[in-house]
Design an enzyme around this catalytic site. Structure first.
Site, PDB file in Angstrom:
ATOM      1  N   LYS A 134       0.829  -1.204   0.000  1.00 41.70           N
ATOM      2  CA  LYS A 134       0.000   0.000   0.000  1.00 41.70           C
ATOM      3  C   LYS A 134       0.869   1.262   0.000  1.00 41.70           C
ATOM      4  CE  LYS A 134      -3.763  -2.242   2.549  1.00 41.70           C
ATOM      5  NZ  LYS A 134      -4.541  -2.198   3.804  1.00 41.70           N
ATOM      6  N   PHE A 191     -16.306   3.687   6.810  1.00 42.00           N
ATOM      7  CA  PHE A 191     -14.885   3.987   6.641  1.00 42.00           C
ATOM      8  C   PHE A 191     -14.434   3.995   5.181  1.00 42.00           C
ATOM      9  CE2 PHE A 191     -15.239  -0.614   7.371  1.00 42.00           C
ATOM     10  CZ  PHE A 191     -14.555  -1.121   6.279  1.00 42.00           C
ATOM     11  N   ARG A 241      -1.322 -14.854   3.745  1.00 41.68           N
ATOM     12  CA  ARG A 241      -2.134 -14.321   4.851  1.00 41.68           C
ATOM     13  C   ARG A 241      -1.425 -14.534   6.189  1.00 41.68           C
ATOM     14  NH1 ARG A 241      -5.833 -11.343   3.529  1.00 41.68           N
ATOM     15  NH2 ARG A 241      -6.513 -11.210   5.685  1.00 41.68           N
ATOM     16  N   THR A 259      -4.985  -7.984  10.411  1.00 45.33           N
ATOM     17  CA  THR A 259      -5.258  -6.696   9.771  1.00 45.33           C
ATOM     18  C   THR A 259      -4.783  -5.540  10.637  1.00 45.33           C
ATOM     19  OG1 THR A 259      -7.167  -7.652   8.636  1.00 45.33           O
ATOM     20  CG2 THR A 259      -7.071  -5.251   8.773  1.00 45.33           C
ATOM     21  N   ARG A 278       2.976  -7.187   9.021  1.00 45.46           N
ATOM     22  CA  ARG A 278       2.273  -6.122   9.746  1.00 45.46           C
ATOM     23  C   ARG A 278       2.784  -5.980  11.173  1.00 45.46           C
ATOM     24  NH1 ARG A 278      -3.468  -7.901   7.272  1.00 45.46           N
ATOM     25  NH2 ARG A 278      -3.482  -6.562   5.422  1.00 45.46           N
ATOM     26  N   ASN A 300      -1.423  -0.253   7.491  1.00 44.01           N
ATOM     27  CA  ASN A 300      -0.930  -1.600   7.797  1.00 44.01           C
ATOM     28  C   ASN A 300      -0.086  -2.202   6.680  1.00 44.01           C
ATOM     29  OD1 ASN A 300      -2.874  -2.348   5.953  1.00 44.01           O
ATOM     30  ND2 ASN A 300      -4.136  -3.473   7.407  1.00 44.01           N
ATOM     31  N   HIS A 306      -1.750  -5.457   1.500  1.00 43.48           N
ATOM     32  CA  HIS A 306      -3.041  -6.122   1.270  1.00 43.48           C
ATOM     33  C   HIS A 306      -2.752  -7.461   0.613  1.00 43.48           C
ATOM     34  CE1 HIS A 306      -7.129  -6.931  -0.150  1.00 43.48           C
ATOM     35  NE2 HIS A 306      -6.533  -7.344  -1.253  1.00 43.48           N
TER      36      HIS A 306
END
EC number: 2.7.4.6
Length: 153
Positions: A12, A60, A88, A94, A105, A115, A118
């Site tokens: 991100k 959000f 994952r 998350t 993370r 974070n 993705h």
């Protein structure tokens, strides 16, 4: 390679700005996953709405859209045995505050909104849908890593 699958991963804007792409790519390569596509890109409002379609009606969403379109991202497709689950697990929870040390993370995430990464979820078809949003078929490369015979039976 038996039972391989592909998954979508995106560094991100916060991860790009903090120079974390190399660290993240290295972790997946060290795990034995194979990078089959990658590109820098700027997400526009339309792609943000498609990518986060399940969140459009949530309170959000506007903040999420503003963040994900705020700077470049690094979009990738990784391949390997149980690639979705492996990615994952390596990403962590998350919320970075709930992520174990050693996860991406847990090591790099700052807060729920920043974070760093993705990855496709485990819902059937999720990875394929996300890969199709970000990549054309001719952008996905098929090749064999030299160490694949050592990694997979």
């Amino acid at each position: 390679m038996a039972d391989t699958e592909r998954t979508f991963v995106m560094v991100k804007p916060d991860g790009v700005q903090r120079g974390l792409i190399g660290d993240i790519v290295s972790r997946f390569e060290d795990r034995g996953l194979k990078l089959v596509a990658g590109k820098f890109m700027q997400i526009d409002d339309e792609l943000a709405r498609e990518h986060y379609a399940e969140h459009v009606d949530k309170p959000f969403f506007d903040e999420l859209k503003e963040f994900i379109t705020s700077g470049p991202v690094f979009a990738m497709v990784w391949e390997g045995q149980d690639a979705v689950a492996q990615v994952r697990t390596m990403m962590g929870e998350t919320d970075p505050a709930e992520s174990a040390p050693g996860t991406i993370r847990g090591d790099f995430g700052l807060d729920l909104g920043r974070n760093v990464i993705h990855g496709s979820d485990t819902e059937p078809g999720s990875a394929e849908r996300e890969i199709g949003l970000f990549f054309d078929d001719d952008e996905l490369q098929d090749y064999e890593r030299i160490d694949e015979p050592w990694l997979y039976e």
